[in-house]
Write a protein that holds these residues in place. Structure first.
Motif, mmCIF file in Angstrom:
data_model
loop_
_atom_site.group_PDB
_atom_site.id
_atom_site.type_symbol
_atom_site.label_atom_id
_atom_site.label_comp_id
_atom_site.label_asym_id
_atom_site.label_seq_id
_atom_site.Cartn_x
_atom_site.Cartn_y
_atom_site.Cartn_z
ATOM 1 N N SER A 1 0.843 -1.183 0.000
ATOM 2 C CA SER A 1 0.000 0.000 0.000
ATOM 3 C C SER A 1 0.883 1.239 0.000
ATOM 4 O O SER A 1 2.081 1.176 0.304
ATOM 5 N N ARG A 2 0.255 2.351 -0.322
ATOM 6 C CA ARG A 2 0.983 3.623 -0.429
ATOM 7 C C ARG A 2 0.149 4.701 0.250
ATOM 8 O O ARG A 2 -1.044 4.811 -0.032
ATOM 9 N N VAL A 3 0.770 5.460 1.123
ATOM 10 C CA VAL A 3 0.110 6.596 1.765
ATOM 11 C C VAL A 3 0.824 7.853 1.302
ATOM 12 O O VAL A 3 1.934 8.162 1.773
ATOM 13 N N ASN A 4 0.210 8.539 0.368
ATOM 14 C CA ASN A 4 0.876 9.704 -0.235
ATOM 15 C C ASN A 4 1.152 10.798 0.789
ATOM 16 O O ASN A 4 2.189 11.462 0.722
ATOM 17 N N ALA A 5 0.243 10.983 1.730
ATOM 18 C CA ALA A 5 0.406 12.037 2.726
ATOM 19 C C ALA A 5 1.639 11.812 3.593
ATOM 20 O O ALA A 5 2.223 12.760 4.111
ATOM 21 N N LYS A 6 2.038 10.562 3.738
ATOM 22 C CA LYS A 6 3.232 10.231 4.516
ATOM 23 C C LYS A 6 4.432 9.934 3.618
ATOM 24 O O LYS A 6 5.525 9.647 4.125
ATOM 25 N N ASN A 7 4.208 9.967 2.312
ATOM 26 C CA ASN A 7 5.257 9.656 1.344
ATOM 27 C C ASN A 7 5.934 8.320 1.669
ATOM 28 O O ASN A 7 7.163 8.185 1.644
ATOM 29 N N THR A 8 5.097 7.357 1.970
ATOM 30 C CA THR A 8 5.572 6.064 2.460
ATOM 31 C C THR A 8 4.822 4.930 1.767
ATOM 32 O O THR A 8 3.624 5.044 1.499
ATOM 33 N N VAL A 9 5.557 3.862 1.499
ATOM 34 C CA VAL A 9 4.978 2.627 0.966
ATOM 35 C C VAL A 9 5.141 1.547 2.027
ATOM 36 O O VAL A 9 6.180 1.470 2.686
ATOM 37 N N TYR A 10 4.118 0.725 2.173
ATOM 38 C CA TYR A 10 4.126 -0.313 3.198
ATOM 39 C C TYR A 10 4.025 -1.700 2.563
ATOM 40 O O TYR A 10 3.497 -1.872 1.470
ATOM 41 N N LEU A 11 4.515 -2.669 3.296
ATOM 42 C CA LEU A 11 4.299 -4.072 2.942
ATOM 43 C C LEU A 11 3.828 -4.779 4.210
ATOM 44 O O LEU A 11 4.625 -5.001 5.127
ATOM 45 N N GLN A 12 2.542 -5.069 4.261
ATOM 46 C CA GLN A 12 1.988 -5.827 5.381
ATOM 47 C C GLN A 12 2.167 -7.305 5.085
ATOM 48 O O GLN A 12 1.698 -7.793 4.045
ATOM 49 N N MET A 13 2.820 -8.000 5.980
ATOM 50 C CA MET A 13 3.120 -9.413 5.768
ATOM 51 C C MET A 13 2.465 -10.224 6.874
ATOM 52 O O MET A 13 2.801 -10.060 8.059
ATOM 53 N N ASN A 14 1.527 -11.054 6.505
ATOM 54 C CA ASN A 14 0.816 -11.919 7.442
ATOM 55 C C ASN A 14 1.117 -13.389 7.164
ATOM 56 O O ASN A 14 1.621 -13.731 6.090
ATOM 57 N N SER A 15 0.809 -14.217 8.118
ATOM 58 C CA SER A 15 1.004 -15.672 7.978
ATOM 59 C C SER A 15 2.404 -15.985 7.465
ATOM 60 O O SER A 15 2.587 -16.760 6.512
ATOM 61 N N LEU A 16 3.378 -15.390 8.089
ATOM 62 C CA LEU A 16 4.755 -15.535 7.626
ATOM 63 C C LEU A 16 5.242 -16.966 7.759
ATOM 64 O O LEU A 16 4.856 -17.698 8.686
ATOM 65 N N LYS A 17 6.096 -17.338 6.809
ATOM 66 C CA LYS A 17 6.659 -18.681 6.744
ATOM 67 C C LYS A 17 8.182 -18.585 6.804
ATOM 68 O O LYS A 17 8.756 -17.551 6.416
ATOM 69 N N PRO A 18 8.847 -19.646 7.230
ATOM 70 C CA PRO A 18 10.325 -19.610 7.252
ATOM 71 C C PRO A 18 10.916 -19.268 5.889
ATOM 72 O O PRO A 18 11.956 -18.592 5.824
ATOM 73 N N GLU A 19 10.266 -19.675 4.823
ATOM 74 C CA GLU A 19 10.793 -19.377 3.486
ATOM 75 C C GLU A 19 10.655 -17.906 3.087
ATOM 76 O O GLU A 19 11.158 -17.498 2.047
ATOM 77 N N ASP A 20 9.995 -17.112 3.913
ATOM 78 C CA ASP A 20 9.943 -15.658 3.691
ATOM 79 C C ASP A 20 11.185 -14.959 4.226
ATOM 80 O O ASP A 20 11.351 -13.753 4.013
ATOM 81 N N THR A 21 12.044 -15.696 4.906
ATOM 82 C CA THR A 21 13.258 -15.110 5.459
ATOM 83 C C THR A 21 14.145 -14.570 4.343
ATOM 84 O O THR A 21 14.480 -15.278 3.395
ATOM 85 N N ALA A 22 14.503 -13.292 4.456
ATOM 86 C CA ALA A 22 15.301 -12.631 3.427
ATOM 87 C C ALA A 22 15.562 -11.192 3.855
ATOM 88 O O ALA A 22 14.979 -10.711 4.836
ATOM 89 N N VAL A 23 16.415 -10.527 3.093
ATOM 90 C CA VAL A 23 16.529 -9.070 3.199
ATOM 91 C C VAL A 23 15.510 -8.485 2.228
ATOM 92 O O VAL A 23 15.467 -8.879 1.051
ATOM 93 N N TYR A 24 14.704 -7.584 2.734
ATOM 94 C CA TYR A 24 13.658 -6.967 1.935
ATOM 95 C C TYR A 24 14.073 -5.547 1.561
ATOM 96 O O TYR A 24 14.532 -4.768 2.415
ATOM 97 N N TYR A 25 13.894 -5.234 0.281
ATOM 98 C CA TYR A 25 14.258 -3.930 -0.257
ATOM 99 C C TYR A 25 13.051 -3.261 -0.900
ATOM 100 O O TYR A 25 12.262 -3.937 -1.582
ATOM 101 N N CYS A 26 12.929 -1.959 -0.722
ATOM 102 C CA CYS A 26 11.976 -1.237 -1.543
ATOM 103 C C CYS A 26 12.751 -0.534 -2.644
ATOM 104 O O CYS A 26 13.935 -0.211 -2.494
ATOM 105 N N ALA A 27 12.058 -0.323 -3.755
ATOM 106 C CA ALA A 27 12.696 0.241 -4.929
ATOM 107 C C ALA A 27 11.698 1.092 -5.695
ATOM 108 O O ALA A 27 10.492 0.847 -5.636
#
Length: 124
Positions: free
Chosen positions: A71-97
Protein backbone atom coordinates in the motif's frame (compact mmCIF):
# COMPACT_ATOMS: atom_id res chain seq x y z
CA UNK A 1 16.35 11.69 -7.12
CA UNK A 2 14.54 9.94 -4.34
CA UNK A 3 15.97 8.46 -1.16
CA UNK A 4 14.35 5.37 0.31
CA UNK A 5 14.67 4.09 3.86
CA UNK A 6 13.15 0.78 4.92
CA UNK A 7 12.20 -0.18 8.45
CA UNK A 8 10.10 -2.72 10.28
CA UNK A 9 12.06 -5.91 9.78
CA UNK A 10 12.87 -8.29 12.58
CA UNK A 11 12.55 -11.79 13.96
CA UNK A 12 9.10 -13.35 14.08
CA UNK A 13 7.71 -16.84 14.55
CA UNK A 14 6.02 -18.67 11.72
CA UNK A 15 2.42 -17.53 11.41
CA UNK A 16 3.22 -14.08 12.70
CA UNK A 17 3.04 -10.68 11.02
CA UNK A 18 5.30 -7.76 10.25
CA UNK A 19 4.76 -4.45 8.53
CA UNK A 20 7.61 -3.02 6.53
CA UNK A 21 7.77 0.69 5.79
CA UNK A 22 9.61 2.49 3.03
CA UNK A 23 9.89 6.21 3.68
CA UNK A 24 10.79 8.35 0.70
CA UNK A 25 12.37 11.77 0.56
CA UNK A 26 13.34 14.03 -2.29
CA UNK A 27 10.33 13.24 -4.43
CA UNK A 28 6.83 11.96 -3.91
CA UNK A 29 6.32 8.19 -4.05
CA UNK A 30 3.26 8.69 -6.22
CA UNK A 31 5.61 9.64 -9.08
CA UNK A 32 7.11 6.14 -9.07
CA UNK A 33 6.07 2.59 -9.52
CA UNK A 34 7.18 1.13 -6.20
CA UNK A 35 8.31 -2.41 -5.64
CA UNK A 36 9.22 -4.60 -2.70
CA UNK A 37 11.93 -7.13 -3.49
CA UNK A 38 13.60 -9.73 -1.33
CA UNK A 39 16.84 -11.62 -1.49
CA UNK A 40 17.65 -14.72 0.50
CA UNK A 41 21.23 -16.00 0.88
CA UNK A 42 22.41 -17.68 -2.30
CA UNK A 43 19.32 -16.67 -4.24
CA UNK A 44 18.53 -13.98 -6.76
CA UNK A 45 16.65 -10.86 -5.84
CA UNK A 46 12.96 -11.39 -6.56
CA UNK A 47 9.96 -9.11 -6.79
CA UNK A 48 7.46 -9.67 -4.01
CA UNK A 49 4.93 -6.92 -4.67
CA UNK A 50 4.50 -3.82 -6.78
CA UNK A 51 2.17 -0.83 -6.86
CA UNK A 52 1.96 1.21 -10.05
CA UNK A 53 2.47 4.95 -10.01
CA UNK A 54 -0.63 5.65 -12.08
CA UNK A 55 -3.83 3.98 -10.97
CA UNK A 56 -2.23 2.17 -8.08
CA UNK A 57 -2.76 -1.33 -9.43
CA UNK A 58 -0.90 -4.02 -7.54
CA UNK A 59 0.97 -7.19 -8.34
CA UNK A 60 2.02 -10.01 -6.04
CA UNK A 61 4.30 -12.95 -6.51
CA UNK A 62 2.42 -16.24 -6.28
CA UNK A 63 4.39 -17.18 -3.19
CA UNK A 64 2.96 -14.27 -1.19
CA UNK A 65 -0.45 -13.77 -2.77
CA UNK A 66 -3.16 -13.64 -0.13
CA UNK A 67 -0.64 -13.08 2.68
CA UNK A 68 1.14 -9.81 1.77
CA UNK A 69 -0.38 -6.44 0.97
CA UNK A 70 1.41 -3.46 -0.58
CA UNK A 71 0.00 0.00 0.00
CA UNK A 72 0.98 3.62 -0.43
CA UNK A 73 0.11 6.60 1.77
CA UNK A 74 0.88 9.70 -0.24
CA UNK A 75 0.41 12.04 2.73
CA UNK A 76 3.23 10.23 4.52
CA UNK A 77 5.26 9.66 1.34
CA UNK A 78 5.57 6.06 2.46
CA UNK A 79 4.98 2.63 0.97
CA UNK A 80 4.13 -0.31 3.20
CA UNK A 81 4.30 -4.07 2.94
CA UNK A 82 1.99 -5.83 5.38
CA UNK A 83 3.12 -9.41 5.77
CA UNK A 84 0.82 -11.92 7.44
CA UNK A 85 1.00 -15.67 7.98
CA UNK A 86 4.75 -15.54 7.63
CA UNK A 87 6.66 -18.68 6.74
CA UNK A 88 10.33 -19.61 7.25
CA UNK A 89 10.79 -19.38 3.49
CA UNK A 90 9.94 -15.66 3.69
CA UNK A 91 13.26 -15.11 5.46
CA UNK A 92 15.30 -12.63 3.43
CA UNK A 93 16.53 -9.07 3.20
CA UNK A 94 13.66 -6.97 1.94
CA UNK A 95 14.26 -3.93 -0.26
CA UNK A 96 11.98 -1.24 -1.54
CA UNK A 97 12.70 0.24 -4.93
CA UNK A 98 11.38 3.00 -7.17
CA UNK A 99 10.89 2.92 -10.93
CA UNK A 100 10.23 6.31 -12.54
CA UNK A 101 9.37 4.97 -15.99
CA UNK A 102 7.15 1.86 -15.70
CA UNK A 103 9.76 -0.58 -16.92
CA UNK A 104 9.46 -4.35 -16.84
CA UNK A 105 8.12 -4.58 -13.35
CA UNK A 106 9.69 -7.86 -12.23
CA UNK A 107 13.23 -6.93 -13.27
CA UNK A 108 15.39 -5.30 -10.58
CA UNK A 109 17.19 -3.39 -13.33
CA UNK A 110 13.97 -1.46 -14.07
CA UNK A 111 14.21 0.24 -10.68
CA UNK A 112 16.55 3.20 -10.42
CA UNK A 113 16.41 3.81 -6.68
CA UNK A 114 16.84 1.37 -3.81
CA UNK A 115 16.75 1.40 -0.06
CA UNK A 116 19.39 -0.22 2.11
CA UNK A 117 17.24 -3.24 2.96
CA UNK A 118 15.76 -4.62 6.14
CA UNK A 119 16.22 -8.16 7.44
CA UNK A 120 13.18 -10.36 7.99
CA UNK A 121 13.75 -13.66 9.77
CA UNK A 122 10.92 -16.14 10.31
CA UNK A 123 11.60 -18.95 12.76
CA UNK A 124 9.83 -22.30 12.57
Amino acid sequence: QVQLVESGGGLVQAGGSLRLSCAASGRTVSAFTMGWFRQAPGKERELVARIKRSGGSTYYADSVKGRFTISRVNAKNTVYLQMNSLKPEDTAVYYCAADPSDGTYYRPTSYDYWGQGTQVTVSS
